[in-house]
Design an enzyme around this catalytic site. Structure first.
Site, PDB file in Angstrom:
ATOM      1  N   ARG A  47      -6.172   5.034  -5.588  1.00 35.01           N
ATOM      2  CA  ARG A  47      -6.523   6.167  -6.447  1.00 35.01           C
ATOM      3  C   ARG A  47      -6.168   7.496  -5.789  1.00 35.01           C
ATOM      4  O   ARG A  47      -5.696   8.416  -6.451  1.00 35.01           O
ATOM      5  CB  ARG A  47      -8.018   6.100  -6.792  1.00 35.01           C
ATOM      6  CG  ARG A  47      -8.331   5.044  -7.846  1.00 35.01           C
ATOM      7  CD  ARG A  47      -9.831   4.796  -7.999  1.00 35.01           C
ATOM      8  NE  ARG A  47     -10.373   4.048  -6.871  1.00 35.01           N
ATOM      9  CZ  ARG A  47     -11.514   4.310  -6.257  1.00 35.01           C
ATOM     10  NH1 ARG A  47     -12.256   5.327  -6.657  1.00 35.01           N
ATOM     11  NH2 ARG A  47     -11.930   3.582  -5.244  1.00 35.01           N
TER      12      ARG A  47
ATOM     13  N   HIS B  13     -18.393  -0.940  -3.400  1.00 37.96           N
ATOM     14  CA  HIS B  13     -17.088  -0.299  -3.533  1.00 37.96           C
ATOM     15  C   HIS B  13     -16.593  -0.587  -4.943  1.00 37.96           C
ATOM     16  O   HIS B  13     -16.672  -1.712  -5.413  1.00 37.96           O
ATOM     17  CB  HIS B  13     -16.120  -0.871  -2.491  1.00 37.96           C
ATOM     18  CG  HIS B  13     -14.871  -0.073  -2.326  1.00 37.96           C
ATOM     19  ND1 HIS B  13     -13.905  -0.011  -3.304  1.00 37.96           N
ATOM     20  CD2 HIS B  13     -14.423   0.711  -1.312  1.00 37.96           C
ATOM     21  CE1 HIS B  13     -12.926   0.787  -2.884  1.00 37.96           C
ATOM     22  NE2 HIS B  13     -13.211   1.223  -1.676  1.00 37.96           N
TER      23      HIS B  13
END
Lengths: 664, 254
Positions: A274, A254
């Site tokens: 994000r 990740h």
């Protein structure tokens, strides 16, 4: 005879995360007496760590969304290595699985018109993730847990016993899947063997069908977002039972884990940061992701910051910002920036949402992140950027299963969720994990039940296997595992994590992976000499010594497959073979347990073979433009010349109002 | 910046035990659970502790640090005085199994006693419509990670074993409140009065709102103000409103 607590059930589900609980609920609703084995306490499974959401094309926020688009995104995210049938079933069934949760009491965040809200996420064309702030996994686990309780309440009314038809064995660990013989002499699952944490006593459950839902393997790596339970138990149990694992080289790092302070290194920072507008910057203040858009994705991502920023409010006329590329791309980009000397003081990059959203909005949308950084790193994310870097998060590889039934190659053995392979190809999109758990958890529970119900005769437990399993589990107390000094399991584990992190990590090289395989042989010999102190009651040293067997088996699969695949794709990056190779897309790498002293003369425990990836069904291929397919498929696999004509027409209709979509 | 810290960790089992002294290295940024792990890896390999996520999300590593109920993974060493020994003991309200691990089955028993969500008749999956402002309150309660620190600290049961059968504790009274405030819960249509059950079956009356549960909640859920007090008020309304009382008596007779 070995002293063991003995139970009998119709279906045993090993694992009590999202996939396990969903499988158990299904089995119980199919009328099976169902046992759930839970390595920790009920409701503590690693699924609670999932933050962002559940991907399902309900179309609540953008009504253009549908299962075909979700399927396309999933295949693109996995670089077309996905088992197409799993990706298809997943995209088709995910909305039903989410809606069903509401009828069990789940409370998702809402849209203005009262439907389930959906958020943007990396690789998803439309806002698609059903969520509850940034604690969606907790909501999922709690809902399934409470559904199990409600089934138990029904049974209490009917039978006066909460556990009449579904029982949770808390803090029980399975160390072996047991097998018996059918009348025709074929090996079949007969049950499971394991130990209770609390007392250290052994138990068996006799059952014709076993569903593995044990999650992932992250604890074999040093920097990981995974909890201690993620030791590859189900992967190893499947191997030891004679089943196969597929594409274990694909491990997802990740892109955003915490990097400081050291004690929290690896803890996840949700992709929602994000998805909700957060941007990545290097130490020079540059939004570097614009430099890392690969050719296959160039058409779908913004070229300028201005376009990317406009996308949040107007998705029809702008392309999404490259911070929302699939995870493998972002993780590699961060890795490159840090390597080029443009990292933060603690070796990450900056993830900033403080300049992008009002403080109040950040606290509302990202409460767990706000809390986590404040409590653990003294960072107020509403006022300053976070420091983040890649962390081992998920394994795409897993037990090779039939896509429709979740059945492994051993009769009676099923696998669902992270422990199963194929669904996500070479890289999983965020949000596709929780939906995977629900879709294939249900399918595994269903087909395990049908299998158990149809069985004319239940295979019997074999006392020899039980004695052998007991002996194996007691080895660490006896210190009888081979010549040489006794070993501390904690030390062996730390060295294993360092080895995998350094040599089979995010960027791989042939010589390093080969060295890792050598070291794994040494570590395995040392793990066999691991000796533990104390007694069997709740003894973490003993548990770790037993888990080491699983981590070492799985690590060898990862390394062996990583050495074999001489290309870079998704969660497998070979510095010495940096290109994606269409010829490799057709190849699945299958691991199985080798005969002792393997046929290839190596000291490994794992045999590796190549197997063809089945061709994608024509109507599903027709969902893509030929120009896009050319980037992934070999010429021979492309649809014949007449079909593309029809497809282009069909696609033109579909894509007419989505200019940011499939145009190449 | 490392230093040697003195720890006292309770070791023992149901038959008894005591505080064992340890000297152990502490580094910058570490939490108490890091230190427990270091003890396991270097000095006490069989030291029993529950933990999973190490990120404050699963609620497994509940214990008492210097007498205060805490999650070990969310208690930073920098918040504790460096020159005094750090004492770690298991949660006091639940029976000890071994070292820092307790038998928390009380909570799972109580969880089963709360009737589940009742889906509304006539609404199919996918047809549920709820406004965000109507789900906010129940969502706050669903942030609960079931660490059971509130159950551990609540003085109704902390030193009163005899109250346990009649009292569900803050966590499960809050669960009743959560379901009662769920916009689509159809319990009432099924003849289930959640407010009355809180009072009559889960011991809501024993709570005298000292807010200890709210204080220890690692998720900062306002258990007392937002769950228990409103539940009390609504239960009281029902109990003492003569019309409501009459109505409920008639309904029960049916």
């Amino acid at each position: 005879m070995t002293e063991v607590e003995r139970h009998t059930y119709d279906v045993v589900v090993v694992g009590a995360g999202g996939a396990g609980l969903r499988a158990a609920i299904e089995a119980r609703e199919q009328g099976m007496r169902t046992a759930i084995i839970c390595k920790s306490l009920f409701g503590k499974a690693h699924t609670v760590m999932a933050e962002g959401g559940i991907a399902a094309s309900m179309g609540n926020v953008n009504s253009d969304d549908n299962w075909q688009t979700h399927f396309r995104d999933t295949m693109r995210g996995g670089k077309f290595l996905n088992h197409w049938r799993m990706a298809e079933l997943h995209a088709q069934e995910a909305p039903d699985r989410v809606w069903e949760l509401e009828t069990w009491g789940a409370l998702f965040d809402r849209t203005k018109d009262g439907r389930i809200s959906q958020r943007n996420f990396g690789g998803h064309e439309y806002p698609r993730l059903a969520h509850v702030g940034d604690r969606t996994g907790l909501e999922l686990i709690r809902t399934l847990q409470q559904k199990v309780v409600s089934l138990q309440q029904e049974d209490f009314k009917e039978y006066g016993d909460h556990e009449a038809r579904i029982k949770v064995f808390q803090e029980y660990t399975v160390t072996r899947v047991l097998k018996g013989h059918s009348v025709r002499g074929e090996d079949r699952v007969s049950g499971v063997f394991g130990y209770q944490r609390e007392s250290g006593r052994f138990f068996t459950i006799e059952a014709p069908a076993v569903v593995l839902a044990t999650g992932g393997i992250g604890k074999s790596f040093k920097v990981t977002s995974n909890s201690w339970e993620y030791t590859g138990d189900g992967h190893a149990l499947a191997l030891l039972a004679g089943a196969t694992l597929v594409n274990m080289e694909f491990v997802q790092f990740h892109p955003t884990g915490m990097v400081w302070p050291p004690s929290v290194k690896g803890i996840l920072v949700t992709e929602s940061v994000r998805g909700d507008g957060g941007v990545l910057r290097n130490s020079e203040g540059k939004r570097f992701m614009f430099d890392y858009i690969p050719d296959v994705f160039r058409a779908q991502y913004a070229e300028t910051e201005a376009e990317g920023d406009r996308w949040y409010s107007d998705q029809a006329n702008n392309r999404r910002p490259p911070e929302l590329l699939p995870r493998d791309e972002v993780a590699r980009a961060i890795n490159s920036e840090v390597k080029a000397g443009r990292g933060t003081p603690h070796g990450g990059v900056y993830l900033d949402v403080s300049t992008r959203l009002p403080a109040e909005e950040i606290r509302r949308r990202l409460p767990s992140m706000h809390h986590q950084f404040k409590e653990l790193a003294d960072v107020d994310i509403t006022a300053e950027p976070m420091e983040v870097g890649p962390t081992c998060h998920y394994v795409m590889g897993g037990v090779e299963v039939d896509p429709d039934t979740a059945a492994a190659s051993v009769p009676g053995l099923y696998a669902a969720g992270e422990v199963a392979g194929g669904m996500h190809g070479s890289n999983r999109l965020g949000g596709n994990s929780l939906s995977d758990l629900l879709v294939f958890g249900r399918r595994a529970g269903l087909h395990a039940s049908l299998y158990a119900a149809a069985l004319a005769e239940r295979p019997e437990l074999d006392e020899e296997q039980i004695s052998a399993a007991a002996e194996e589990a007691l080895n660490p107390f006896e210190g009888t595992g081979g010549d040489g000094p006794s070993e501390n399991p904690y030390t062996v584990h730390q060295e294993l994590q360092q080895t995998m992190n350094d040599l089979v990590g995010i960027i791989r090289r042939e010589a390093e992976v080969a060295e890792a395989l050598q070291r794994l042989v040494g570590l395995r010999e040392r793990a066999e000499r691991a000796v533990v102190e104390g007694h069997r009651q709740f003894n973490p040293g003993w548990h770790l010594a037993l888990d080491l067997r699983n981590m070492l088996l799985v690590s060898e699969c990862v390394a062996r497959a990583a050495l074999e695949r001489t290309e870079s794709r998704g969660g497998h990056t070979r510095e010495d073979h940096p290109q994606m190779d269409s010829a490799w897309r057709k190849v699945n790498l299958i691991c199985s347990l080798a005969e002792k002293g393997g046929a290839d003369g190596s000291d490994g425990q794992i045999a590796l073979v190549r197997k063809d990836n089945p061709p994608i069904r024509a109507d599903l291929l027709a969902l893509f433009e030929t120009s896009e397919l050319k980037k992934y498929l070999t010429d021979g696999e492309l649809p014949s010349a007449t079909i593309p004509e029809q497809r282009t027409d069909a696609d033109a209709d579909v894509d007419a109002d989505v200019p940011d979509g499939a145009e190449q | 910046m490392s230093y040697q810290a003195n720890f006292r960790v309770w070791r023992g089992d149901s038959s008894g035990g005591g505080l064992e002294p340890y000297q152990v290295e502490v580094n910058e940024g570490e939490v108490v659970l890091d230190i427990v792990h270091r003890l396991q890896a270097t000095q006490a390999p069989d030291l029993a502790v529950r933990w999973n996520c190490k990120a404050g999300k699963c609620g497994s590593c509940s214990a008492e640090v210097n007498g205060r109920p805490r999650l070990l993974c969310m208690t930073r060493m920098s918040t504790l005085p460096p020159d005094e020994p750090v004492t770690i003991t298991p949660m006091r309200t639940f029976p000890v199994l071994r070292d820092l691990v307790t038998d928390v089955s009380f909570n799972y028993t109580k969880a089963r006693e709360v009737p589940s969500f009742v889906p509304p008749q006539g609404l199919k999956p996918g047809e549920y419509r709820m406004a965000q402002e109507d789900v906010n309150r129940s969502q706050e309660f669903r942030k609960c990670i079931e660490c059971f620190l509130c159950q551990n600290t609540c003085h109704v049961v902390r030193d009163h074993e005899e109250n346990k059968p009649a009292f569900s504790g803050p966590r499960f009274l809050m669960r009743v409140a959560e379901l009662d405030m769920h916009p689509l819960d159809a319990a009432a249509e099924e003849g289930l009065d959640r407010k009355r059950s809180a009072q009559e079956e889960h011991g809501l009356g024993m709570c005298n709102i000292t807010k200890c549960c709210t204080e220890v909640c690692p998720e900062h859920i306002k258990i007392t103000d937002n769950a228990l007090i409103p539940l009390k008020e609504r239960a009281v309304d029902r109990k003492y409103d003569p019309l409501v009382w009459l109505g409920s008596v008639i309904k029960r007779r049916k």
